[in-house]
Scaffold this motif. Structure first.
Motif, mmCIF file in Angstrom:
data_model
loop_
_atom_site.group_PDB
_atom_site.id
_atom_site.type_symbol
_atom_site.label_atom_id
_atom_site.label_comp_id
_atom_site.label_asym_id
_atom_site.label_seq_id
_atom_site.Cartn_x
_atom_site.Cartn_y
_atom_site.Cartn_z
ATOM 1 N N SER A 64 0.856 -1.389 -0.014
ATOM 2 C CA SER A 64 0.166 -0.159 -0.076
ATOM 3 C C SER A 64 0.797 1.228 -0.039
ATOM 4 C CB SER A 64 -0.992 0.078 1.112
ATOM 5 O OG SER A 64 -0.240 -0.017 2.445
ATOM 6 N N GLU A 65 1.876 1.026 0.690
ATOM 7 C CA GLU A 65 2.990 2.230 0.613
ATOM 8 C C GLU A 65 3.505 2.707 -0.594
ATOM 9 O OE1 GLU A 65 3.177 -0.288 2.657
ATOM 10 O OE2 GLU A 65 2.446 0.597 4.650
ATOM 11 N N ALA A 66 3.798 1.565 -1.400
ATOM 12 C CA ALA A 66 4.486 1.784 -2.757
ATOM 13 C C ALA A 66 3.158 2.309 -3.572
ATOM 14 C CB ALA A 66 4.922 0.674 -3.128
ATOM 15 N N ILE A 67 2.194 1.878 -3.660
ATOM 16 C CA ILE A 67 0.939 2.240 -4.365
ATOM 17 C C ILE A 67 0.864 3.922 -4.025
ATOM 18 C CG2 ILE A 67 -1.548 2.256 -4.896
ATOM 19 C CD1 ILE A 67 -1.345 -0.612 -4.150
ATOM 20 N N ASP A 68 0.980 4.297 -2.702
ATOM 21 C CA ASP A 68 0.590 5.625 -2.540
ATOM 22 C C ASP A 68 1.867 6.539 -3.291
ATOM 23 O OD1 ASP A 68 -1.535 5.603 -1.141
ATOM 24 O OD2 ASP A 68 -0.446 5.117 0.863
ATOM 25 N N VAL A 69 3.010 6.079 -3.028
ATOM 26 C CA VAL A 69 4.241 6.799 -3.467
ATOM 27 C C VAL A 69 4.183 6.748 -4.953
ATOM 28 C CG1 VAL A 69 6.785 6.768 -3.895
ATOM 29 C CG2 VAL A 69 5.703 6.234 -1.729
ATOM 30 N N LEU A 70 3.885 5.809 -5.741
ATOM 31 C CA LEU A 70 3.762 5.844 -7.188
ATOM 32 C C LEU A 70 2.544 6.808 -7.764
ATOM 33 C CD1 LEU A 70 4.075 4.709 -10.058
ATOM 34 C CD2 LEU A 70 3.184 2.776 -9.650
ATOM 35 N N CYS A 71 1.167 6.479 -7.125
ATOM 36 C CA CYS A 71 0.270 7.532 -7.612
ATOM 37 C C CYS A 71 0.643 9.126 -7.392
ATOM 38 C CB CYS A 71 -0.973 6.958 -6.650
ATOM 39 S SG CYS A 71 -1.601 5.415 -7.365
ATOM 40 N N ALA A 72 1.331 9.298 -6.086
ATOM 41 C CA ALA A 72 1.719 10.526 -5.781
ATOM 42 C C ALA A 72 2.556 11.340 -6.950
ATOM 43 C CB ALA A 72 2.130 10.644 -4.450
ATOM 44 N N ARG A 73 3.657 10.309 -7.291
ATOM 45 C CA ARG A 73 4.770 10.939 -8.182
ATOM 46 C C ARG A 73 3.968 11.148 -9.638
ATOM 47 N NH1 ARG A 73 7.486 6.233 -8.701
ATOM 48 N NH2 ARG A 73 8.626 6.682 -6.696
ATOM 49 N N ILE A 74 3.403 10.252 -9.943
ATOM 50 C CA ILE A 74 2.690 10.630 -11.508
ATOM 51 C C ILE A 74 1.501 11.271 -11.382
ATOM 52 C CG2 ILE A 74 3.807 8.666 -12.375
ATOM 53 C CD1 ILE A 74 1.289 7.136 -12.407
ATOM 54 N N LYS A 75 1.002 11.801 -10.251
ATOM 55 C CA LYS A 75 -0.178 12.411 -9.974
ATOM 56 C C LYS A 75 -1.443 11.613 -10.290
ATOM 57 C CE LYS A 75 1.950 17.019 -9.544
ATOM 58 N NZ LYS A 75 1.850 18.551 -9.926
ATOM 59 N N ALA A 76 -1.500 10.537 -10.091
ATOM 60 C CA ALA A 76 -2.575 9.700 -10.686
ATOM 61 C C ALA A 76 -3.943 10.315 -10.049
ATOM 62 C CB ALA A 76 -2.584 8.237 -10.281
ATOM 63 N N PRO A 77 -5.091 10.224 -10.540
ATOM 64 C CA PRO A 77 -6.392 10.666 -9.911
ATOM 65 C C PRO A 77 -6.571 10.049 -8.534
ATOM 66 C CG PRO A 77 -6.710 10.586 -12.298
ATOM 67 C CD PRO A 77 -5.338 10.154 -11.808
ATOM 68 N N LYS A 78 -7.301 10.421 -7.646
ATOM 69 C CA LYS A 78 -7.550 9.797 -6.241
ATOM 70 C C LYS A 78 -8.145 8.530 -6.464
ATOM 71 C CE LYS A 78 -9.039 10.620 -1.497
ATOM 72 N NZ LYS A 78 -9.938 9.246 -1.284
ATOM 73 N N ARG A 79 -9.180 8.474 -7.348
ATOM 74 C CA ARG A 79 -9.944 7.289 -7.795
ATOM 75 C C ARG A 79 -9.259 6.069 -8.260
ATOM 76 N NH1 ARG A 79 -15.212 6.049 -7.870
ATOM 77 N NH2 ARG A 79 -16.156 4.888 -9.468
ATOM 78 N N TYR A 80 -8.241 6.296 -8.847
ATOM 79 C CA TYR A 80 -7.175 5.316 -9.458
ATOM 80 C C TYR A 80 -6.676 4.630 -8.170
ATOM 81 C CZ TYR A 80 -8.074 6.053 -14.408
ATOM 82 O OH TYR A 80 -8.528 6.136 -15.701
ATOM 83 N N GLN A 81 -5.913 5.762 -7.394
ATOM 84 C CA GLN A 81 -5.278 5.201 -6.147
ATOM 85 C C GLN A 81 -5.937 4.518 -5.311
ATOM 86 O OE1 GLN A 81 -3.543 8.723 -4.125
ATOM 87 N NE2 GLN A 81 -2.789 7.269 -2.485
ATOM 88 N N ASP A 82 -7.411 4.997 -4.872
ATOM 89 C CA ASP A 82 -8.097 4.287 -3.949
ATOM 90 C C ASP A 82 -8.458 2.783 -4.693
ATOM 91 O OD1 ASP A 82 -8.258 6.285 -2.243
ATOM 92 O OD2 ASP A 82 -10.189 7.106 -3.082
ATOM 93 N N PHE A 83 -8.705 2.899 -5.790
ATOM 94 C CA PHE A 83 -8.942 1.364 -6.462
ATOM 95 C C PHE A 83 -7.802 0.333 -6.434
ATOM 96 C CE2 PHE A 83 -9.927 -1.639 -10.029
ATOM 97 C CZ PHE A 83 -11.308 -2.128 -9.422
ATOM 98 N N ALA A 84 -6.679 1.009 -6.535
ATOM 99 C CA ALA A 84 -5.505 0.086 -6.688
ATOM 100 C C ALA A 84 -5.227 -0.230 -5.250
ATOM 101 C CB ALA A 84 -4.366 0.873 -7.060
ATOM 102 N N LEU A 85 -5.445 0.624 -4.161
ATOM 103 C CA LEU A 85 -5.481 0.260 -2.642
ATOM 104 C C LEU A 85 -6.567 -0.857 -2.228
ATOM 105 C CD1 LEU A 85 -4.740 3.771 -1.346
ATOM 106 C CD2 LEU A 85 -3.051 1.796 -1.389
ATOM 107 N N LEU A 86 -7.539 -0.846 -2.817
ATOM 108 C CA LEU A 86 -8.608 -1.657 -2.599
ATOM 109 C C LEU A 86 -8.395 -2.897 -3.225
ATOM 110 C CD1 LEU A 86 -11.794 -1.938 -1.540
ATOM 111 C CD2 LEU A 86 -12.312 -1.864 -3.935
ATOM 112 N N VAL A 87 -8.021 -3.137 -4.572
ATOM 113 C CA VAL A 87 -7.388 -4.344 -4.721
ATOM 114 C C VAL A 87 -6.438 -4.960 -4.365
ATOM 115 C CG1 VAL A 87 -6.893 -5.500 -6.950
ATOM 116 C CG2 VAL A 87 -8.366 -3.740 -7.303
ATOM 117 N N GLN A 88 -5.223 -4.221 -3.896
ATOM 118 C CA GLN A 88 -4.238 -4.718 -3.366
ATOM 119 C C GLN A 88 -4.681 -5.280 -1.863
ATOM 120 O OE1 GLN A 88 -2.677 -3.230 -0.126
ATOM 121 N NE2 GLN A 88 -1.007 -4.599 -0.258
#
Length: 374
Positions: free
Chosen positions: A257-281
Protein backbone atom coordinates in the motif's frame (compact mmCIF):
# COMPACT_ATOMS: atom_id res chain seq x y z
CA UNK A 1 -11.91 17.68 -48.78
CA UNK A 2 -10.62 20.83 -47.10
CA UNK A 3 -14.15 21.95 -46.12
CA UNK A 4 -13.13 25.61 -46.20
CA UNK A 5 -15.65 28.45 -45.96
CA UNK A 6 -16.85 30.30 -49.07
CA UNK A 7 -14.18 33.00 -48.96
CA UNK A 8 -11.32 30.50 -48.73
CA UNK A 9 -11.11 29.90 -52.45
CA UNK A 10 -10.06 33.53 -52.92
CA UNK A 11 -7.96 34.10 -49.81
CA UNK A 12 -6.23 30.68 -49.64
CA UNK A 13 -6.03 29.97 -53.34
CA UNK A 14 -2.28 29.31 -53.10
CA UNK A 15 -2.52 27.03 -50.05
CA UNK A 16 -2.63 23.24 -50.06
CA UNK A 17 -4.63 21.46 -47.39
CA UNK A 18 -4.01 17.88 -46.27
CA UNK A 19 -5.49 15.40 -43.86
CA UNK A 20 -2.50 14.25 -41.81
CA UNK A 21 -1.27 11.93 -39.10
CA UNK A 22 -3.48 9.56 -37.15
CA UNK A 23 -6.64 9.87 -39.26
CA UNK A 24 -4.72 8.84 -42.38
CA UNK A 25 -3.06 5.95 -40.54
CA UNK A 26 -6.32 4.72 -39.05
CA UNK A 27 -8.13 4.92 -42.37
CA UNK A 28 -5.44 2.74 -43.96
CA UNK A 29 -5.80 0.28 -41.07
CA UNK A 30 -9.60 0.30 -41.48
CA UNK A 31 -9.99 1.76 -38.00
CA UNK A 32 -12.36 4.53 -37.00
CA UNK A 33 -10.71 7.87 -36.24
CA UNK A 34 -12.22 10.12 -33.56
CA UNK A 35 -10.73 13.40 -34.80
CA UNK A 36 -9.36 14.77 -38.04
CA UNK A 37 -6.13 16.76 -38.21
CA UNK A 38 -5.63 19.21 -41.06
CA UNK A 39 -2.39 20.75 -42.31
CA UNK A 40 -2.21 23.94 -44.34
CA UNK A 41 0.85 24.46 -46.53
CA UNK A 42 1.55 27.82 -48.16
CA UNK A 43 -0.58 30.17 -46.04
CA UNK A 44 0.11 32.82 -43.42
CA UNK A 45 -1.69 33.46 -40.13
CA UNK A 46 -3.17 36.65 -41.55
CA UNK A 47 -4.57 34.78 -44.55
CA UNK A 48 -6.14 32.18 -42.24
CA UNK A 49 -7.79 34.87 -40.13
CA UNK A 50 -9.02 36.69 -43.22
CA UNK A 51 -10.69 33.44 -44.31
CA UNK A 52 -12.62 33.32 -41.04
CA UNK A 53 -10.44 30.92 -39.05
CA UNK A 54 -9.93 31.58 -35.34
CA UNK A 55 -6.39 31.20 -34.00
CA UNK A 56 -6.09 29.10 -30.82
CA UNK A 57 -2.44 28.07 -30.73
CA UNK A 58 0.12 30.19 -28.91
CA UNK A 59 3.35 28.28 -29.50
CA UNK A 60 2.51 27.64 -33.15
CA UNK A 61 -0.41 28.73 -35.32
CA UNK A 62 -3.41 26.43 -34.99
CA UNK A 63 -6.80 27.60 -36.20
CA UNK A 64 -10.39 26.49 -35.82
CA UNK A 65 -12.44 26.18 -38.99
CA UNK A 66 -15.28 28.74 -38.92
CA UNK A 67 -17.93 26.08 -39.64
CA UNK A 68 -16.68 22.61 -38.64
CA UNK A 69 -14.53 23.86 -35.70
CA UNK A 70 -11.89 21.29 -36.69
CA UNK A 71 -8.24 22.20 -36.14
CA UNK A 72 -6.09 23.41 -39.02
CA UNK A 73 -2.37 23.86 -38.35
CA UNK A 74 0.09 25.74 -40.50
CA UNK A 75 3.07 23.73 -41.69
CA UNK A 76 6.06 24.18 -39.39
CA UNK A 77 9.49 22.94 -38.50
CA UNK A 78 10.94 22.45 -35.03
CA UNK A 79 14.44 22.93 -33.68
CA UNK A 80 15.71 21.64 -30.36
CA UNK A 81 16.60 24.52 -28.00
CA UNK A 82 16.78 22.89 -24.57
CA UNK A 83 16.04 19.82 -22.50
CA UNK A 84 12.65 18.17 -22.23
CA UNK A 85 9.62 18.01 -24.48
CA UNK A 86 9.06 21.79 -24.32
CA UNK A 87 12.58 22.73 -25.39
CA UNK A 88 11.75 23.49 -29.03
CA UNK A 89 11.62 26.54 -31.26
CA UNK A 90 8.89 26.35 -33.92
CA UNK A 91 9.18 28.02 -37.30
CA UNK A 92 6.10 28.63 -39.42
CA UNK A 93 6.27 30.05 -42.93
CA UNK A 94 4.48 29.62 -46.27
CA UNK A 95 7.80 28.24 -47.50
CA UNK A 96 7.69 25.23 -45.14
CA UNK A 97 6.96 22.19 -47.30
CA UNK A 98 4.76 19.20 -46.59
CA UNK A 99 7.83 16.96 -46.38
CA UNK A 100 9.49 19.29 -43.85
CA UNK A 101 6.40 19.31 -41.66
CA UNK A 102 6.02 15.52 -41.80
CA UNK A 103 9.70 15.05 -40.92
CA UNK A 104 9.17 16.49 -37.42
CA UNK A 105 6.60 13.82 -36.58
CA UNK A 106 7.33 10.82 -34.39
CA UNK A 107 6.66 7.61 -36.34
CA UNK A 108 6.54 6.93 -40.05
CA UNK A 109 2.98 5.60 -39.82
CA UNK A 110 2.00 9.01 -38.41
CA UNK A 111 3.92 10.93 -41.09
CA UNK A 112 1.58 10.48 -44.03
CA UNK A 113 -0.81 12.96 -45.60
CA UNK A 114 -3.83 12.74 -47.87
CA UNK A 115 -4.67 15.49 -50.35
CA UNK A 116 -8.05 16.56 -51.69
CA UNK A 117 -7.72 14.11 -54.59
CA UNK A 118 -7.30 11.18 -52.23
CA UNK A 119 -3.60 10.73 -52.97
CA UNK A 120 -1.42 9.53 -50.09
CA UNK A 121 1.83 11.47 -49.63
CA UNK A 122 4.35 9.21 -47.91
CA UNK A 123 7.89 10.65 -48.00
CA UNK A 124 9.18 8.46 -45.12
CA UNK A 125 7.85 5.03 -46.12
CA UNK A 126 5.03 4.90 -43.62
CA UNK A 127 3.00 2.68 -45.94
CA UNK A 128 5.72 0.03 -45.90
CA UNK A 129 5.95 0.14 -42.11
CA UNK A 130 2.16 -0.01 -41.88
CA UNK A 131 2.16 -3.09 -44.09
CA UNK A 132 4.96 -4.70 -42.08
CA UNK A 133 3.42 -3.66 -38.74
CA UNK A 134 6.46 -1.70 -37.59
CA UNK A 135 6.66 1.37 -35.32
CA UNK A 136 9.70 3.21 -36.67
CA UNK A 137 10.91 6.75 -35.99
CA UNK A 138 10.89 9.25 -38.84
CA UNK A 139 14.30 10.81 -38.21
CA UNK A 140 17.06 11.03 -35.58
CA UNK A 141 15.19 14.07 -34.26
CA UNK A 142 12.98 11.50 -32.49
CA UNK A 143 15.63 11.44 -29.75
CA UNK A 144 15.08 15.15 -29.06
CA UNK A 145 11.66 14.65 -27.45
CA UNK A 146 11.42 12.40 -24.36
CA UNK A 147 7.63 12.31 -24.55
CA UNK A 148 8.00 10.12 -27.63
CA UNK A 149 9.24 7.27 -25.45
CA UNK A 150 5.85 7.20 -23.71
CA UNK A 151 3.98 7.80 -26.96
CA UNK A 152 5.79 4.91 -28.60
CA UNK A 153 4.85 2.63 -25.73
CA UNK A 154 1.26 3.86 -25.92
CA UNK A 155 1.04 3.22 -29.65
CA UNK A 156 2.36 -0.30 -29.04
CA UNK A 157 -0.42 -0.87 -26.48
CA UNK A 158 -2.92 0.24 -29.12
CA UNK A 159 -1.61 -1.64 -32.14
CA UNK A 160 -0.05 -4.73 -30.56
CA UNK A 161 -3.21 -6.71 -31.25
CA UNK A 162 -2.72 -5.93 -34.96
CA UNK A 163 0.76 -7.46 -34.89
CA UNK A 164 2.83 -4.29 -34.46
CA UNK A 165 6.28 -4.22 -32.88
CA UNK A 166 8.91 -1.51 -32.40
CA UNK A 167 11.89 -1.29 -34.74
CA UNK A 168 15.20 -2.13 -33.03
CA UNK A 169 16.76 1.18 -34.05
CA UNK A 170 13.78 3.03 -32.56
CA UNK A 171 14.19 1.14 -29.28
CA UNK A 172 17.82 2.24 -29.25
CA UNK A 173 16.81 5.88 -29.58
CA UNK A 174 14.37 5.38 -26.70
CA UNK A 175 17.19 3.98 -24.57
CA UNK A 176 19.39 6.95 -25.46
CA UNK A 177 16.70 9.32 -24.19
CA UNK A 178 16.43 7.35 -20.95
CA UNK A 179 20.21 7.26 -20.45
CA UNK A 180 20.40 11.02 -21.04
CA UNK A 181 17.86 11.45 -18.22
CA UNK A 182 15.55 13.30 -20.57
CA UNK A 183 12.46 11.58 -19.16
CA UNK A 184 13.03 13.39 -15.87
CA UNK A 185 12.21 16.61 -17.72
CA UNK A 186 8.62 15.50 -18.34
CA UNK A 187 5.85 16.79 -16.12
CA UNK A 188 3.92 14.34 -13.99
CA UNK A 189 0.73 15.48 -15.71
CA UNK A 190 2.06 14.49 -19.14
CA UNK A 191 3.31 11.16 -17.83
CA UNK A 192 -0.07 10.35 -16.33
CA UNK A 193 -1.92 11.52 -19.45
CA UNK A 194 0.02 9.10 -21.66
CA UNK A 195 -0.29 6.34 -19.07
CA UNK A 196 -4.04 6.69 -18.69
CA UNK A 197 -4.51 6.63 -22.46
CA UNK A 198 -2.38 3.49 -22.65
CA UNK A 199 -4.49 1.87 -19.92
CA UNK A 200 -7.55 2.46 -22.10
CA UNK A 201 -6.07 0.45 -24.97
CA UNK A 202 -6.54 -3.26 -25.67
CA UNK A 203 -3.03 -4.22 -24.53
CA UNK A 204 -1.99 -1.79 -21.76
CA UNK A 205 0.53 -4.32 -20.42
CA UNK A 206 2.63 -3.66 -23.55
CA UNK A 207 3.02 -0.02 -22.50
CA UNK A 208 4.79 -1.01 -19.29
CA UNK A 209 6.64 -3.92 -20.89
CA UNK A 210 8.24 -1.65 -23.51
CA UNK A 211 9.10 1.01 -20.94
CA UNK A 212 10.78 -1.70 -18.89
CA UNK A 213 12.66 -2.98 -21.94
CA UNK A 214 14.23 0.43 -22.64
CA UNK A 215 14.86 1.21 -18.97
CA UNK A 216 12.17 3.87 -18.74
CA UNK A 217 10.44 2.52 -15.63
CA UNK A 218 13.27 3.39 -13.29
CA UNK A 219 12.35 7.02 -12.69
CA UNK A 220 8.59 7.46 -13.01
CA UNK A 221 7.49 3.87 -12.35
CA UNK A 222 10.27 2.50 -10.17
CA UNK A 223 7.84 0.46 -8.05
CA UNK A 224 6.78 -1.52 -11.13
CA UNK A 225 10.27 -2.44 -12.29
CA UNK A 226 10.04 -5.91 -10.80
CA UNK A 227 6.42 -6.59 -11.72
CA UNK A 228 5.08 -9.03 -14.30
CA UNK A 229 2.81 -7.20 -16.69
CA UNK A 230 0.02 -9.66 -17.29
CA UNK A 231 -3.67 -8.90 -17.62
CA UNK A 232 -6.61 -11.24 -18.17
CA UNK A 233 -8.20 -10.69 -21.54
CA UNK A 234 -11.67 -10.14 -20.11
CA UNK A 235 -10.46 -6.95 -18.38
CA UNK A 236 -9.21 -5.43 -21.62
CA UNK A 237 -12.60 -6.13 -23.21
CA UNK A 238 -14.34 -3.85 -20.71
CA UNK A 239 -15.71 -0.50 -21.83
CA UNK A 240 -12.98 2.07 -22.44
CA UNK A 241 -14.14 4.44 -19.70
CA UNK A 242 -13.60 1.83 -16.97
CA UNK A 243 -10.92 -0.34 -18.57
CA UNK A 244 -8.16 1.96 -17.36
CA UNK A 245 -9.25 1.72 -13.72
CA UNK A 246 -9.62 -2.07 -13.85
CA UNK A 247 -6.21 -2.59 -15.43
CA UNK A 248 -4.51 -0.13 -13.09
CA UNK A 249 -5.84 -1.95 -10.04
CA UNK A 250 -4.86 -5.35 -11.41
CA UNK A 251 -1.34 -4.29 -12.40
CA UNK A 252 -0.61 -2.75 -8.98
CA UNK A 253 -2.05 -5.46 -6.76
CA UNK A 254 1.38 -6.97 -6.05
CA UNK A 255 2.73 -3.73 -4.55
CA UNK A 256 2.51 -2.69 -0.92
CA UNK A 257 0.00 0.00 0.00
CA UNK A 258 2.93 2.35 0.72
CA UNK A 259 4.38 1.74 -2.74
CA UNK A 260 1.02 2.41 -4.37
CA UNK A 261 0.72 5.71 -2.50
CA UNK A 262 4.21 6.80 -3.52
CA UNK A 263 3.74 5.82 -7.17
CA UNK A 264 0.35 7.50 -7.52
CA UNK A 265 1.66 10.67 -5.88
CA UNK A 266 4.69 10.80 -8.16
CA UNK A 267 2.72 10.60 -11.40
CA UNK A 268 -0.27 12.48 -9.98
CA UNK A 269 -2.74 9.69 -10.66
CA UNK A 270 -6.30 10.73 -9.78
CA UNK A 271 -7.53 9.74 -6.31
CA UNK A 272 -10.06 7.28 -7.73
CA UNK A 273 -7.22 5.33 -9.40
CA UNK A 274 -5.23 5.35 -6.17
CA UNK A 275 -8.23 4.27 -4.09
CA UNK A 276 -9.09 1.43 -6.45
CA UNK A 277 -5.50 0.17 -6.56
CA UNK A 278 -5.39 0.18 -2.75
CA UNK A 279 -8.71 -1.65 -2.59
CA UNK A 280 -7.54 -4.39 -4.97
CA UNK A 281 -4.19 -4.71 -3.19
CA UNK A 282 -5.76 -5.01 0.26
CA UNK A 283 -8.49 -7.48 -0.66
CA UNK A 284 -6.72 -9.45 -3.39
CA UNK A 285 -6.92 -12.66 -1.27
CA UNK A 286 -10.73 -12.39 -1.22
CA UNK A 287 -10.78 -12.11 -5.00
CA UNK A 288 -8.89 -15.38 -5.30
CA UNK A 289 -10.27 -17.32 -2.35
CA UNK A 290 -13.18 -19.70 -2.71
CA UNK A 291 -14.90 -20.34 -0.45
CA UNK A 292 -14.57 -17.13 1.57
CA UNK A 293 -14.64 -17.74 5.33
CA UNK A 294 -13.69 -14.48 7.08
CA UNK A 295 -16.79 -12.41 7.92
CA UNK A 296 -14.72 -9.47 9.18
CA UNK A 297 -12.80 -9.31 5.89
CA UNK A 298 -15.97 -9.49 3.84
CA UNK A 299 -17.53 -6.61 5.76
CA UNK A 300 -14.31 -4.60 5.55
CA UNK A 301 -14.31 -5.03 1.76
CA UNK A 302 -17.95 -4.00 1.42
CA UNK A 303 -17.36 -0.89 3.54
CA UNK A 304 -14.08 0.07 1.91
CA UNK A 305 -15.50 -0.45 -1.59
CA UNK A 306 -18.44 1.81 -0.81
CA UNK A 307 -21.00 -0.94 -1.43
CA UNK A 308 -23.59 0.88 0.69
CA UNK A 309 -23.42 4.26 -1.02
CA UNK A 310 -23.49 5.91 -4.44
CA UNK A 311 -20.23 6.40 -6.32
CA UNK A 312 -18.35 3.60 -4.59
CA UNK A 313 -15.91 1.17 -6.14
CA UNK A 314 -17.83 -2.02 -5.42
CA UNK A 315 -19.23 -2.45 -8.94
CA UNK A 316 -15.70 -2.13 -10.31
CA UNK A 317 -14.48 -4.70 -7.80
CA UNK A 318 -17.12 -7.14 -9.09
CA UNK A 319 -15.81 -6.64 -12.63
CA UNK A 320 -12.46 -8.10 -11.58
CA UNK A 321 -14.13 -11.49 -11.37
CA UNK A 322 -13.92 -13.63 -14.49
CA UNK A 323 -17.19 -13.73 -16.48
CA UNK A 324 -17.39 -17.48 -15.74
CA UNK A 325 -17.80 -16.58 -12.06
CA UNK A 326 -21.17 -14.93 -12.57
CA UNK A 327 -22.82 -16.96 -9.80
CA UNK A 328 -20.17 -15.79 -7.34
CA UNK A 329 -20.57 -12.19 -8.50
CA UNK A 330 -24.32 -12.51 -7.99
CA UNK A 331 -23.66 -13.78 -4.44
CA UNK A 332 -21.52 -10.74 -3.64
CA UNK A 333 -24.07 -8.39 -5.16
CA UNK A 334 -26.95 -9.93 -3.23
CA UNK A 335 -24.93 -9.81 -0.02
CA UNK A 336 -24.15 -6.12 -0.52
CA UNK A 337 -27.82 -5.35 -1.14
CA UNK A 338 -28.80 -7.22 2.04
CA UNK A 339 -26.17 -5.36 4.06
CA UNK A 340 -27.44 -2.04 2.74
CA UNK A 341 -30.85 -2.76 4.28
CA UNK A 342 -29.29 -2.69 7.76
CA UNK A 343 -29.58 0.98 8.68
CA UNK A 344 -29.64 3.10 11.80
CA UNK A 345 -33.40 3.62 11.78
CA UNK A 346 -34.42 0.39 13.52
CA UNK A 347 -31.73 0.78 16.18
CA UNK A 348 -32.73 4.36 16.90
CA UNK A 349 -36.29 3.12 17.39
CA UNK A 350 -34.88 0.65 19.95
CA UNK A 351 -33.44 3.58 21.89
CA UNK A 352 -29.79 3.23 20.93
CA UNK A 353 -27.71 6.39 20.63
CA UNK A 354 -24.28 7.55 19.40
CA UNK A 355 -21.56 4.93 18.93
CA UNK A 356 -23.94 2.18 20.04
CA UNK A 357 -25.84 2.56 16.78
CA UNK A 358 -22.73 1.98 14.67
CA UNK A 359 -21.74 -1.01 16.77
CA UNK A 360 -25.21 -2.51 16.39
CA UNK A 361 -25.18 -2.02 12.62
CA UNK A 362 -21.80 -3.74 12.36
CA UNK A 363 -22.87 -6.62 14.60
CA UNK A 364 -26.03 -7.23 12.58
CA UNK A 365 -24.16 -7.12 9.28
CA UNK A 366 -21.55 -9.56 10.56
CA UNK A 367 -24.36 -11.84 11.69
CA UNK A 368 -25.91 -11.81 8.22
CA UNK A 369 -22.54 -12.33 6.51
CA UNK A 370 -21.75 -15.31 8.75
CA UNK A 371 -25.10 -16.83 7.86
CA UNK A 372 -24.46 -16.23 4.16
CA UNK A 373 -21.01 -17.79 4.34
CA UNK A 374 -22.33 -20.89 6.04
Amino acid sequence: MSQLCSSDDNVLKSADIYLVGGPVRDELLSLSAHDRDWLVVGATPDEMKAAGFVQVGKDFPVFLHPKTKEEYALARTEKKSGKGYQGFVCHTSPDVTLEEDLMRRDFTINAMAKDDMGKIHDPYNGLDDLENRILRHVSPAFAEDPLRVLRGARFLSRFYRLGFSVAEETEELMRSLVEAEELQQLSAERVWSETERALQEKNPEQYFALLKKVGALDFWFAELAGQAFELPEFLTEADTDIRALLCWGWLLHGLTSEAIDVLCARIKAPKRYQDFALLVQRFWPLLNAEPVTDSEQVLALLEKAGAFKQGGLFDLWLMLWHPDCQALKNWWQALAEEMAQVTAKSFVEQGLKGPAIGAAIKARRLELITAALS
